[in-house]
Design a protein around this motif. Structure first.
Motif, short mmCIF file in Angstrom:
data_model
loop_
_atom_site.label_atom_id
_atom_site.label_comp_id
_atom_site.label_asym_id
_atom_site.label_seq_id
_atom_site.Cartn_x
_atom_site.Cartn_y
_atom_site.Cartn_z
N UNK A 63 0.78 -1.23 0.00
CA UNK A 63 0.00 0.00 0.00
C UNK A 63 0.81 1.28 0.00
N UNK A 64 2.15 1.16 -0.11
CA UNK A 64 2.98 2.37 -0.09
C UNK A 64 3.16 2.88 -1.51
N UNK A 65 2.15 3.54 -2.03
CA UNK A 65 2.24 4.11 -3.38
C UNK A 65 3.18 5.31 -3.35
N UNK A 196 4.01 -7.06 13.07
CA UNK A 196 3.64 -5.68 12.82
C UNK A 196 2.59 -5.61 11.72
N UNK A 197 1.57 -4.78 11.95
CA UNK A 197 0.53 -4.53 10.96
C UNK A 197 0.54 -3.05 10.61
N UNK A 198 0.81 -2.68 9.38
CA UNK A 198 0.77 -1.26 9.00
C UNK A 198 -0.65 -0.71 9.20
N UNK A 199 -0.74 0.46 9.81
CA UNK A 199 -2.06 1.01 10.07
C UNK A 199 -2.82 1.28 8.77
N UNK A 200 -2.12 1.74 7.75
CA UNK A 200 -2.79 2.07 6.49
C UNK A 200 -3.32 0.85 5.77
N UNK A 201 -2.99 -0.35 6.22
CA UNK A 201 -3.53 -1.56 5.61
C UNK A 201 -4.93 -1.89 6.13
N UNK A 202 -5.40 -1.15 7.13
CA UNK A 202 -6.69 -1.42 7.74
C UNK A 202 -7.85 -0.83 6.92
N UNK A 203 -8.94 -1.57 6.75
CA UNK A 203 -10.15 -0.97 6.17
C UNK A 203 -10.60 0.19 7.05
N UNK A 228 6.61 10.46 4.94
CA UNK A 228 5.18 10.56 5.24
C UNK A 228 4.42 9.83 4.13
N UNK A 229 3.49 8.97 4.53
CA UNK A 229 2.72 8.16 3.58
C UNK A 229 1.24 8.45 3.81
N UNK A 230 0.54 8.78 2.75
CA UNK A 230 -0.88 9.09 2.85
C UNK A 230 -1.72 7.92 2.35
N UNK A 231 -2.85 7.68 3.03
CA UNK A 231 -3.83 6.76 2.49
C UNK A 231 -4.45 7.36 1.24
N UNK A 232 -5.18 6.56 0.44
CA UNK A 232 -5.71 7.06 -0.84
C UNK A 232 -6.56 8.31 -0.69
N UNK A 233 -7.34 8.43 0.39
CA UNK A 233 -8.21 9.59 0.56
C UNK A 233 -7.48 10.79 1.18
N UNK A 234 -6.22 10.58 1.57
CA UNK A 234 -5.44 11.67 2.18
C UNK A 234 -4.40 12.24 1.23
N UNK A 235 -4.36 11.73 0.01
CA UNK A 235 -3.32 12.15 -0.94
C UNK A 235 -3.41 13.65 -1.22
N UNK A 236 -4.62 14.17 -1.36
CA UNK A 236 -4.77 15.60 -1.65
C UNK A 236 -4.26 16.45 -0.50
N UNK A 237 -4.48 15.97 0.74
CA UNK A 237 -3.93 16.69 1.89
C UNK A 237 -2.41 16.73 1.83
N UNK A 238 -1.80 15.59 1.52
CA UNK A 238 -0.35 15.52 1.49
C UNK A 238 0.23 16.45 0.44
N UNK A 239 -0.47 16.61 -0.67
CA UNK A 239 0.03 17.49 -1.72
C UNK A 239 0.04 18.95 -1.29
#
Length: 384
Positions: A63-65, A196-203, A228-239
């Motif tokens: 999930x680390x795009x 270890x479970x990456x948090x961003x892997x969680x539904x 810093x890694x953003x989930x798919x819905x947080x990508x715009x925030x990261x930009x």
């Protein structure tokens, strides 16, 4: 800092650095850069690619795009910058106390409010307490912004959150509109017996963020870089992160961290075997020399959280401000003054920390044995 803060006769088991030689792939990468005179500005996406590759191999997570990542100076500065993207001054940031002391300092210095959702007696996330804190904070904030700064694995307790726990966190955060920022700096340091479970892997974590770095896993705190890694819905925030933030990481830091994630797994595996052996030794030493001290066997990191409340020392009064992370009270002061062993004082980690100490067991077995033996003599004398 670790070895020079206190006098030479003090054994330093406090700050989060390991007494280990540097991984050869990191040494080689740095030497190649220096020999080539490559000391300019960083560029490219190799750091993000190395983290993505490590996550895929180590945790079976893809999930680390790369296009949803940003290089930041270090994990805590990255956390501050992410919180600036998703909260405003005065907004609440929830933490699970006792927790890494700079959470309090960095967040409050940036004019956000810390709210505590304490860990349970088992030192795990109390999901009911967290859910109630989310609910109450949402009720009080109306449509305002709320963030949750998650330590995963948890510092100072060494707790590794399970996939089930993180799924419950994500579901609760989603229900109440809480944005999660996961500090996963200790993710490579999960010891045998835990995963270890990456948090961003969680539904439900699609609008969350993670911060990762090689600084703890490969002992690179002095060569700064983080991602810093953003989930798919947080990508715009990261930009929206300001361009100048990306220039804060050291070019040599990016080179070193990339080499660690890409080529440092063999060294990491050997390190984890050594930490596992030290964890077992520490348990035996505490049983033999400090039987009245509570010891919760850590699942990750190289920190042990020791409950010294049985010593009956005066209540601790201290601060979680960054300026006093070496502030000592209660048992930490006792062990420094009488055992010549430097530990982190529990009170700086927030509610639930008083009467505890954090001990760094990433040292030689001879140093660890000497330290616990000294502490045992002090406790025997103190409780006579």
């Amino acid at each position: 800092m670790k070895w020079r803060t206190y006098p030479a006769d003090v054994l330093p088991l406090w700050v989060a650095e390991m007494d280990v030689p540097l991984a050869r792939p990191v040494v080689d990468a740095l030497r190649e850069a220096i020999d080539a005179g490559d000391t300019g500005y960083p560029a490219g996406t190799e750091f993000a690619e190395s983290v993505a590759g490590f996550a895929s191999r180590r945790w079976k997570w893809d999930g680390t795009a790369v296009d949803r990542t940003a290089v930041v100076p270090d994990v805590m500065m990255g956390a501050v910058q992410v919180l600036r993207l998703i909260t405003d001054p005065g907004d609440p940031v929830i933490v699970n106390s006792p927790v890494y002391a700079p959470f309090y300092a960095f967040v409050t210095h940036d004019d956000r409010r810390i709210l505590e959702a304490p860990l349970g007696p088992d030192l795990r996330i109390d999901l009911d307490t967290l859910d109630e804190t989310f609910r109450r904070t949402r009720q009080q904030s109306g449509k305002g912004k709320i963030a949750y700064l998650l330590s995963s694995p948890h510092n100072p307790t060494g707790t590794v959150h399970t996939a089930g726990e993180l799924a419950a966190v994500a579901e609760s955060a989603r229900r109440y509109g809480v944005r999660v920022v996961a500090d996963e700096i200790h993710a490579p340091l999960v010891l045998p017996g835990a995963d270890f479970t990456p948090y961003l892997s969680m539904p439900g974590a699609e609008d969350a963020f993670s911060l990762m770095s090689a600084s703890k896993g490969w002992n690179l705190a002095g060569i700064k870089a983080a991602l810093a890694i953003a989930g798919p819905e947080a990508a715009a925030d990261l930009r929206r992160m300001p361009e100048e933030v990306h220039h804060g990481a050291s070019h040599l830091g990016v080179i070193a961290h990339t080499a660690a994630f890409r080529h440092g797994e063999k060294w990491l595996d050997a390190l984890l075997a050594g930490l596992d052996a030290n964890r077992a030794l520490l348990g035996r030493l505490i049983a033999a020399h400090l039987p009245g001290i509570g010891y919760a066997r850590p699942e990750g990191t190289y920190m042990a959280w020791l409950d010294c409340r049985s010593l009956g020392l005066a209540p601790e009064v201290g601060s979680t401000d960054l300026a006093v992370v070496t502030d000592l009270a209660g048992p930490a002061r006792l062990f420094l003054e009488h055992s010549k062993v430097a530990l982190s004082s529990g009170h700086i980690f927030g509610t639930g920390g008083a009467g505890h100490v954090r001990l760094n067991f990433a040292t030689s077995q001879s140093v660890l044995t000497e330290a616990i033996t000294r502490m045992g003599r002090t406790v025997a004398h103190h409780t006579r």
